[in-house]
Design an enzyme around this catalytic site. Structure first.
Site, PDB file in Angstrom:
ATOM      1  N   GLY A  18     103.791  70.103  64.721  1.00  0.00           N
ATOM      2  CA  GLY A  18     104.501  69.023  64.040  1.00  0.00           C
ATOM      3  C   GLY A  18     105.830  68.831  64.739  1.00  0.00           C
ATOM      4  N   ARG A  60     105.105  70.896  75.332  1.00  0.00           N
ATOM      5  CA  ARG A  60     104.327  69.812  74.710  1.00  0.00           C
ATOM      6  C   ARG A  60     104.932  68.513  75.217  1.00  0.00           C
ATOM      7  NH1 ARG A  60     101.723  70.496  69.275  1.00  0.00           N
ATOM      8  NH2 ARG A  60     100.406  68.897  70.174  1.00  0.00           N
ATOM      9  N   CYS A 125      96.083  64.817  59.556  1.00  0.00           N
ATOM     10  CA  CYS A 125      96.781  65.889  60.290  1.00  0.00           C
ATOM     11  C   CYS A 125      97.783  66.605  59.389  1.00  0.00           C
ATOM     12  CB  CYS A 125      97.444  65.335  61.555  1.00  0.00           C
ATOM     13  SG  CYS A 125      97.972  66.646  62.708  1.00  0.00           S
ATOM     14  N   SER A 127     101.859  66.631  58.823  1.00  0.00           N
ATOM     15  CA  SER A 127     103.211  66.173  59.129  1.00  0.00           C
ATOM     16  C   SER A 127     104.121  66.757  58.059  1.00  0.00           C
ATOM     17  CB  SER A 127     103.254  64.638  59.101  1.00  0.00           C
ATOM     18  OG  SER A 127     104.550  64.200  58.771  1.00  0.00           O
ATOM     19  N   ASP A 194     104.833  61.439  66.408  1.00  0.00           N
ATOM     20  CA  ASP A 194     105.393  62.314  67.433  1.00  0.00           C
ATOM     21  C   ASP A 194     106.360  61.562  68.322  1.00  0.00           C
ATOM     22  OD1 ASP A 194     102.624  63.645  66.728  1.00  0.00           O
ATOM     23  OD2 ASP A 194     104.007  65.173  67.471  1.00  0.00           O
TER      24      ASP A 194
HETATM   25  C1  RUB Z   1     101.079  66.931  64.555  1.00  0.00           C
HETATM   26  C2  RUB Z   1     101.200  65.479  64.269  1.00  0.00           C
HETATM   27  C3  RUB Z   1     102.195  65.099  63.200  1.00  0.00           C
HETATM   28  C4  RUB Z   1     103.527  64.743  63.860  1.00  0.00           C
HETATM   29  C5  RUB Z   1     104.639  64.598  62.835  1.00  0.00           C
HETATM   30  O1  RUB Z   1     100.380  67.171  65.753  1.00  0.00           O
HETATM   31  O2  RUB Z   1     100.634  64.630  64.901  1.00  0.00           O
HETATM   32  O3  RUB Z   1     101.754  63.997  62.478  1.00  0.00           O
HETATM   33  O4  RUB Z   1     103.907  65.744  64.772  1.00  0.00           O
HETATM   34  O5  RUB Z   1     104.929  65.842  62.261  1.00  0.00           O
HETATM   35  P1  RUB Z   1     100.286  68.671  66.323  1.00  0.00           P
HETATM   36  P2  RUB Z   1     106.331  66.113  61.531  1.00  0.00           P
HETATM   37  O6  RUB Z   1      99.676  69.500  65.241  1.00  0.00           O
HETATM   38  O7  RUB Z   1      99.452  68.546  67.542  1.00  0.00           O
HETATM   39  O8  RUB Z   1     101.715  69.114  66.630  1.00  0.00           O
HETATM   40  O9  RUB Z   1     106.428  65.076  60.456  1.00  0.00           O
HETATM   41  O10 RUB Z   1     106.197  67.509  61.012  1.00  0.00           O
HETATM   42  O11 RUB Z   1     107.401  65.952  62.545  1.00  0.00           O
END
Ligand code: RUB
Length: 303
Positions: A18, A60, A125, A127, A194
């Protein structure tokens, strides 16, 4: 393995995932590493800062929040005398983390107002931003339910489901290919981001555009919930946001050798599919969101 390398490895293998958590943990790891510096003068220290920074950024590729946060922490330190640089980086880290927490709270308050009594909210996912909005809505006494998809290949949707159910929020969990079914009874779709480009495209977990298209057909509003520091200012100058491609074995360990797997972690969502971007600045259409970022965070465009 020391704290720095352990953090980088956790970011790479998604133990830390995230965009927001990645940005915070990466910034702490950066400060830890630079604090061990043996550099003897300012030029050497600046070179070291850049090397460490690049090593972190490579973990990343699709993470402008991480890049913006670290660049912000570094920015004012560059004009200082050598001996003040590292202490001021520590101060900047703490200030930035405090400010991020405050703005995340503001964002959750704004987002929670979009969830009404009896609503079904859909998400994909994991978030932390969307989860904090749901938690805030629950705290304010609103009865609602969440539908979410599991998010292959790494099942971050399970993390969302676990966190929400532990918080007392009703959750119905679906496989990814049932996303349209999960959406059918939904009143609102809320996903994270992201990255956001200068043309208003939002980059989020693979599946996000496909599901947004389905939501549009079903007349369900699509809200992207994100801290505004996920804006990638480099996209103004023609640089594309890189879409991270991950290893094949995440999808199919032991696959036949000649089967090729394109394991993209993220995809771009066209701005025409997005009803609004909810950030600490308020709720804006994608293009207005970008104008507001430019107005508030001039430093993003000067580094
Ligand atoms: C996580 C993802 C989330 C964003 C936002 O992908 O796509 O929707 O990162 O997250 P991964 P946040 O698991 O590959 O990191 O709101 O926590 O910033």
């Amino acid at each position: 393995m020391d704290y720095f390398n352990a953090t980088l490895s956790k970011i790479r293998n998604l133990e830390i995932q995230g965009a927001a958590d990645i940005a915070k943990e990466a910034s702490k790891a950066f400060i830890f590493k630079i604090s061990e510096s043996k550099s003897k003068d300012k030029d050497e220290l600046i070179r070291e800062i850049n090397t460490i920074k690049q090593k972190i950024f490579n973990t990343r590729p699709t993470e402008p929040f991480m890049r913006n946060m670290i660049n912000h922490i570094i920015s004012s330190a560059q004009d200082m005398d050598f001996k003040y640089i590292i202490p001021s980086l520590h101060i900047n880290l703490n200030k930035t983390l405090r400010w991020t927490t405050k703005t995340e709270r503001e964002l959750a308050n704004i987002g929670a107002k979009k969830i009404k009594k009896g609503y079904v909210a859909y998400t994909h996912c994991h978030s932390s931003t969307v989860v904090s909005i749901f938690k805030k809505a629950k705290d304010t006494g609103i009865e609602f339910e969440v539908h979410n998809t599991e998010t292959r290949p790494l099942y971050q949707g399970r993390k969302t489901a676990k966190e929400l159910v532990a918080y007392g929020i009703k959750i119905r969990h679906y496989v990814d290919s049932a996303a349209r079914l999960a959406l059918k009874k939904a009143d609102i779709m809320m996903i994270g981001a992201d990255a956001i480009t200068s043309e208003g495209q939002v980059i989020n977990k693979i599946g996000s555009e496909l599901i947004s298209e389905a939501a549009n057909r079903l007349n369900i509003p699509v809200y992207v919930c994100t801290h505004s520091w996920k804006f990638n200012s480099e996209t103004i100058f023609g640089f594309d946001e890189v879409i991270e491609k991950r290893v094949e074995k995440e999808v199919w360990p032991g696959k036949p050798r000649k089967v090729i797997i394109d394991n993209y972690a993220f995809e771009k969502i066209d701005p025409s599919l997005i009803t609004g971007i909810i950030s600490e600045m308020g709720i804006y259409r994608p293009q207005n969101f970008i104008e507001e970022v430019k107005r508030r965070y001039k430093w993003m465009f000067t580094i």
